[in-house]
Design an enzyme around this catalytic site. Structure first.
Site, mmCIF file in Angstrom:
data_model
loop_
_atom_site.group_PDB
_atom_site.id
_atom_site.type_symbol
_atom_site.label_atom_id
_atom_site.label_comp_id
_atom_site.label_asym_id
_atom_site.label_seq_id
_atom_site.Cartn_x
_atom_site.Cartn_y
_atom_site.Cartn_z
ATOM 1 N N TYR A 121 16.684 -7.468 14.050
ATOM 2 C CA TYR A 121 16.350 -7.273 12.644
ATOM 3 C C TYR A 121 17.389 -7.942 11.747
ATOM 4 O O TYR A 121 17.052 -8.680 10.804
ATOM 5 C CB TYR A 121 16.272 -5.781 12.353
ATOM 6 C CG TYR A 121 15.980 -5.416 10.918
ATOM 7 C CD1 TYR A 121 14.676 -5.388 10.441
ATOM 8 C CD2 TYR A 121 17.008 -5.082 10.044
ATOM 9 C CE1 TYR A 121 14.406 -5.037 9.122
ATOM 10 C CE2 TYR A 121 16.749 -4.730 8.732
ATOM 11 C CZ TYR A 121 15.453 -4.706 8.269
ATOM 12 O OH TYR A 121 15.195 -4.363 6.969
ATOM 13 N N SER A 142 0.808 -1.214 0.000
ATOM 14 C CA SER A 142 0.000 0.000 0.000
ATOM 15 C C SER A 142 0.843 1.267 0.000
ATOM 16 O O SER A 142 0.357 2.353 -0.316
ATOM 17 C CB SER A 142 -0.948 0.014 1.210
ATOM 18 O OG SER A 142 -0.206 -0.042 2.420
#
Length: 246
Positions: free
Chosen positions: A153, A11
């Site tokens: 991460y 998006s």
């Protein structure tokens, strides 16, 4: 292979650019989103105005039932999924190594191991039956940079690379290629409030002398999704202007 492309987290950010780029190559594109329906519809509208075909699909791609329903919905509306781009991500907090919890690790593994695995398992049976497909993961050069505060991460991105290489070996006999595009720092909407001094310090470290753009990441994804990359699998392509060379 001219079936649909499914881009998760499409998006906004890199995902939106990747979706538009794949659509420009003539593929129907499934724009997956979770909280940002308006943004997803905007990406679909951009693709449609440019003469392409796309639709927005709401799904939590870390949830097994949602992933199963998502792939079924995409194939019912846009046709079989021949290209999968697991791009969705979550928060990436900076946490000192001495403070990282197991839950912090799980939060990153959820997006970079669990979600890609669920998506791969949902699309591969169809790819196998049709004689091939493309899976293009979105990695990060932080795996090499070993940035302080980003251990959870970076570890998850390392696991993602290992998954990619193993899948490439397992799925190769069915003409399914699996690769990773590893961007450097590419500013997108969520970096709008970043201190300009940090941006400039990073830019000075890039041999090509500038920041990369989302379009430059999308171009490499589109290449790996194309027939031109039909004999490339298990590879990691770093796109960072030479900031890290591995």
């Amino acid at each position: 292979m001219d079936g649909a492309a499914l881009v998760t987290g499409a998006s906004r950010g890199l995902g939106a650019h990747i979706a538009r780029r794949l659509a420009a190559d003539g593929r129907p594109v499934a724009v997956n989103y979770l909280p940002d329906r308006e943004d997803a519809e905007r990406v679909v509208a951009d693709i449609t105005r440019a003469g392409g075909r796309a639709a927005a699909f709401h799904a939590d791609v870390t949830d097994e039932d949602d992933v199963t329903a998502l792939v079924a919905a995409v194939e019912a509306e846009l046709g079989p999924v021949d290209v999968l781009v697991p791009n969705a991500t979550g928060p990436q907090p900076v946490i000192d190594a001495v403070d990282v919890t197991w839950q912090d690790h799980l939060d990153q593994l959820t997006f970079f191991v669990k979600s890609p695995t669920l998506l791969m398992q949902a699309v591969v049976p169809g790819m196998r039956s049709r004689g091939g497909g493309r899976i293009v993961q979105i990695g990060s050069d932080l795996f090499e940079r070993s940035a302080p505060g980003m251990s959870a991460y970076s570890a998850a991105k390392g696991a993602q690379l290992s998954l990619t290489r193993t899948w490439a070996r397992e799925l190769g006999p069915w003409n399914i290629t699996v690769n990773v595009v590893a961007p450097g720092w590419i500013p997108v909407e969520r970096h709008a409030s970043m201190d300009p001094r940090y941006v400039e310090a990073y830019r000075r470290e890039v041999p090509l002398g500038r920041m990369g753009t989302p379009a430059e990441i999308a171009d490499v994804v589109a290449f790996l999704a194309s027939d031109a990359a039909r004999f490339i699998t298990g590879e990691r392509i770093t796109v960072n202007g030479g900031h890290v060379m591995d």
